[in-house]
Write an enzyme that holds these catalytic residues in place. Structure first.
Site, PDB file in Angstrom:
ATOM      1  N   ARG A 239      20.142  25.738  68.394  1.00  0.00           N
ATOM      2  CA  ARG A 239      19.505  26.784  69.184  1.00  0.00           C
ATOM      3  C   ARG A 239      20.473  27.956  69.270  1.00  0.00           C
ATOM      4  O   ARG A 239      21.682  27.804  69.049  1.00  0.00           O
ATOM      5  CB  ARG A 239      19.175  26.281  70.596  1.00  0.00           C
ATOM      6  CG  ARG A 239      18.177  25.122  70.630  1.00  0.00           C
ATOM      7  CD  ARG A 239      17.921  24.673  72.064  1.00  0.00           C
ATOM      8  NE  ARG A 239      16.920  23.605  72.123  1.00  0.00           N
ATOM      9  CZ  ARG A 239      17.198  22.299  72.081  1.00  0.00           C
ATOM     10  NH1 ARG A 239      18.469  21.900  71.980  1.00  0.00           N
ATOM     11  NH2 ARG A 239      16.234  21.406  72.152  1.00  0.00           N
TER      12      ARG A 239
ATOM     13  N   LYS B   3      19.993  21.495  75.482  1.00  0.00           N
ATOM     14  CA  LYS B   3      18.826  21.487  76.364  1.00  0.00           C
ATOM     15  C   LYS B   3      18.686  20.111  77.009  1.00  0.00           C
ATOM     16  O   LYS B   3      18.766  19.090  76.333  1.00  0.00           O
ATOM     17  CB  LYS B   3      17.566  21.829  75.564  1.00  0.00           C
ATOM     18  CG  LYS B   3      16.348  22.106  76.439  1.00  0.00           C
ATOM     19  CD  LYS B   3      15.202  22.628  75.603  1.00  0.00           C
ATOM     20  CE  LYS B   3      13.998  22.971  76.462  1.00  0.00           C
ATOM     21  NZ  LYS B   3      12.874  23.507  75.642  1.00  0.00           N
TER      22      LYS B   3
ATOM     23  N   HIS C 219      15.055  31.576  66.643  1.00  0.00           N
ATOM     24  CA  HIS C 219      14.567  30.200  66.802  1.00  0.00           C
ATOM     25  C   HIS C 219      13.766  29.750  65.579  1.00  0.00           C
ATOM     26  O   HIS C 219      13.645  28.549  65.324  1.00  0.00           O
ATOM     27  CB  HIS C 219      13.712  30.087  68.066  1.00  0.00           C
ATOM     28  CG  HIS C 219      13.673  28.703  68.638  1.00  0.00           C
ATOM     29  ND1 HIS C 219      14.786  28.081  69.171  1.00  0.00           N
ATOM     30  CD2 HIS C 219      12.668  27.804  68.755  1.00  0.00           C
ATOM     31  CE1 HIS C 219      14.464  26.868  69.598  1.00  0.00           C
ATOM     32  NE2 HIS C 219      13.188  26.671  69.340  1.00  0.00           N
TER      33      HIS C 219
ATOM     34  N   ARG D 262      15.728  27.515  63.303  1.00  0.00           N
ATOM     35  CA  ARG D 262      15.757  26.099  63.711  1.00  0.00           C
ATOM     36  C   ARG D 262      14.472  25.392  63.288  1.00  0.00           C
ATOM     37  O   ARG D 262      14.510  24.255  62.811  1.00  0.00           O
ATOM     38  CB  ARG D 262      15.960  26.037  65.223  1.00  0.00           C
ATOM     39  CG  ARG D 262      15.894  24.652  65.845  1.00  0.00           C
ATOM     40  CD  ARG D 262      16.244  24.754  67.325  1.00  0.00           C
ATOM     41  NE  ARG D 262      15.697  23.679  68.117  1.00  0.00           N
ATOM     42  CZ  ARG D 262      16.307  22.525  68.371  1.00  0.00           C
ATOM     43  NH1 ARG D 262      17.496  22.298  67.842  1.00  0.00           N
ATOM     44  NH2 ARG D 262      15.751  21.603  69.130  1.00  0.00           N
TER      45      ARG D 262
ATOM     46  N   HIS E 180      15.488  16.413  70.568  1.00  0.00           N
ATOM     47  CA  HIS E 180      14.221  16.300  71.277  1.00  0.00           C
ATOM     48  C   HIS E 180      14.169  15.003  72.073  1.00  0.00           C
ATOM     49  O   HIS E 180      14.541  13.945  71.567  1.00  0.00           O
ATOM     50  CB  HIS E 180      13.040  16.332  70.299  1.00  0.00           C
ATOM     51  CG  HIS E 180      12.790  17.687  69.722  1.00  0.00           C
ATOM     52  ND1 HIS E 180      12.030  17.880  68.580  1.00  0.00           N
ATOM     53  CD2 HIS E 180      13.190  18.922  70.121  1.00  0.00           C
ATOM     54  CE1 HIS E 180      11.985  19.171  68.306  1.00  0.00           C
ATOM     55  NE2 HIS E 180      12.673  19.828  69.221  1.00  0.00           N
TER      56      HIS E 180
ATOM     57  N   TYR F 116       6.217  19.624  63.526  1.00  0.00           N
ATOM     58  CA  TYR F 116       6.630  20.137  62.221  1.00  0.00           C
ATOM     59  C   TYR F 116       5.854  19.506  61.077  1.00  0.00           C
ATOM     60  O   TYR F 116       5.852  20.033  59.969  1.00  0.00           O
ATOM     61  CB  TYR F 116       8.138  19.943  62.039  1.00  0.00           C
ATOM     62  CG  TYR F 116       8.939  20.709  63.053  1.00  0.00           C
ATOM     63  CD1 TYR F 116       8.993  22.099  63.019  1.00  0.00           C
ATOM     64  CD2 TYR F 116       9.615  20.050  64.077  1.00  0.00           C
ATOM     65  CE1 TYR F 116       9.705  22.811  63.967  1.00  0.00           C
ATOM     66  CE2 TYR F 116      10.335  20.751  65.027  1.00  0.00           C
ATOM     67  CZ  TYR F 116      10.364  22.132  64.970  1.00  0.00           C
ATOM     68  OH  TYR F 116      11.065  22.832  65.922  1.00  0.00           O
TER      69      TYR F 116
END
Length: 329
Positions: free
Chosen positions: A146, A171, A277, A280, A303, A312
């Site tokens: 990120r 995150k 972003h 990524r 994640h 994706y």
């Protein structure tokens, strides 16, 4: 943590806003979260004629959130951020756990297919960058970082021997390891060498080093002066730490790379609305195309839920999730 629609707070804030700041710091929230929460609470108070939040309740909160959506036309994520700020105010600052708090409905965020660049587009985009901005953009794509994870990268977290990068406090405040692209080994080593020179200059000038998380700064008060803790991408100018007023060496501002990527996108003739972003997103999609399993990609991206990573699979270059059109038969 900054979202569209947050207004700046006044120069002199009421005591309630200072209480929010203090509580955010006790909870170890980021400075961006603190600033966003203070701004939303101030905006909520102003929208209700200056009334104290204790005198308001569910009706005022829901009306405020509704107006954000209908009049302010803010995104669902921005609306939810405003709600999070108000719930924090009532629960953590005013210590009021009222029954209506659990009934306030959060805005449903639309599920969008992410913008992804093809490998050819990625090559064209990176060709239009150079120097430090090229290296940062290449890390976003090559390691799936990120934007802020890249900017906050410390010298100690780049392991050239193991060819990996450790992302600290990503995150969700989670650490993870990502691959260090072989193509970036030498440019990163050169970047660390430049940081070494800048670090020596700062030490000679008596600069207070870099910012450290509060617990580490208390436990190791001199760690911020060590090279290992310095940012790989430092700002050229010193800046004042807003939490204590000390002049420090911070990392480069995120707007530098954001502007560079936008200019490169236009020069490369890419019409997609690509941002930092997007690099990524392209990292994850291209790994899927190369045959890597989705669980591995989930770990690399950090994640929490594999369902987030599965988005994706909808942007793979196979057309309609691998279905061949009957028109082409």
């Amino acid at each position: 943590m900054s979202k569209q629609g947050v207004t700046h707070q006044p120069a002199q804030s009421p005591g309630l806003l200072e209480a929010i700041r203090q509580r955010c710091r006790v909870k170890h929230y980021s400075l961006r979260t603190e600033q966003a929460y203070v701004a939303w609470v101030w905006r909520f108070i102003q929208a209700n004629g200056g009334s104290h939040p204790r005198a308001m309740g569910k009706a005022e909160v829901e009306l405020f959130l509704t107006r954000l959506a209908t009049e302010g036309k803010v995104a669902a994520s921005t609306q939810n951020q405003a709600l999070a700020a108000l719930l924090f105010l009532y629960r953590e600052v005013l210590v009021l756990d009222l029954p209506w708090m659990d009934d306030v409905v959060r805005a449903k965020r639309p599920r969008r297919v992410p913008v992804v660049l093809s490998r050819a587009e990625m090559d064209r985009l990176l060709t239009m960058l150079d120097g430090q901005t090229w290296l940062m953009a290449a890390l976003l794509y090559g390691s799936g970082l990120r934007l802020l994870e890249c900017l906050r990268l410390r010298v100690k977290d780049v392991d050239f021997d193991r060819s990996e990068i450790t992302v600290r406090a990503g995150k969700g405040n989670k650490d993870r390891r990502v691959p260090l692209p072989q193509r970036l080994r030498e440019p990163l080593q050169q970047a660390v060498s430049r940081v070494r020179v800048l670090h020596a200059q700062d030490r000679a000038a008596g600069v207070s080093g870099v910012w450290l998380p509060q617990a580490l700064e208390r436990k190791y008060p001199n760690a911020g002066l060590e090279l290992a803790w310095h940012y790989v991408f430092p700002a050229m100018r010193l800046s004042r730490d807003p939490s204590c007023g000390v002049m420090r060496r911070h990392h480069v501002d995120e707007a530098v790379l954001q502007r560079a990527v936008q200019m490169a996108r236009k020069k490369a003739g890419i019409d997609k609305p690509a941002t930092c972003h997007t690099l990524r997103h392209s990292f994850a999609t291209h790994l899927l195309e190369a045959g890597y399993d989705i669980r591995t990609i989930q770990e690399l991206l950090g994640h929490k839920d594999v369902a987030t990573t599965q988005i994706y699979t909808h942007v793979l270059n196979r057309g309609g999730q691998g279905v061949r059109s009957p028109l082409d038969g």
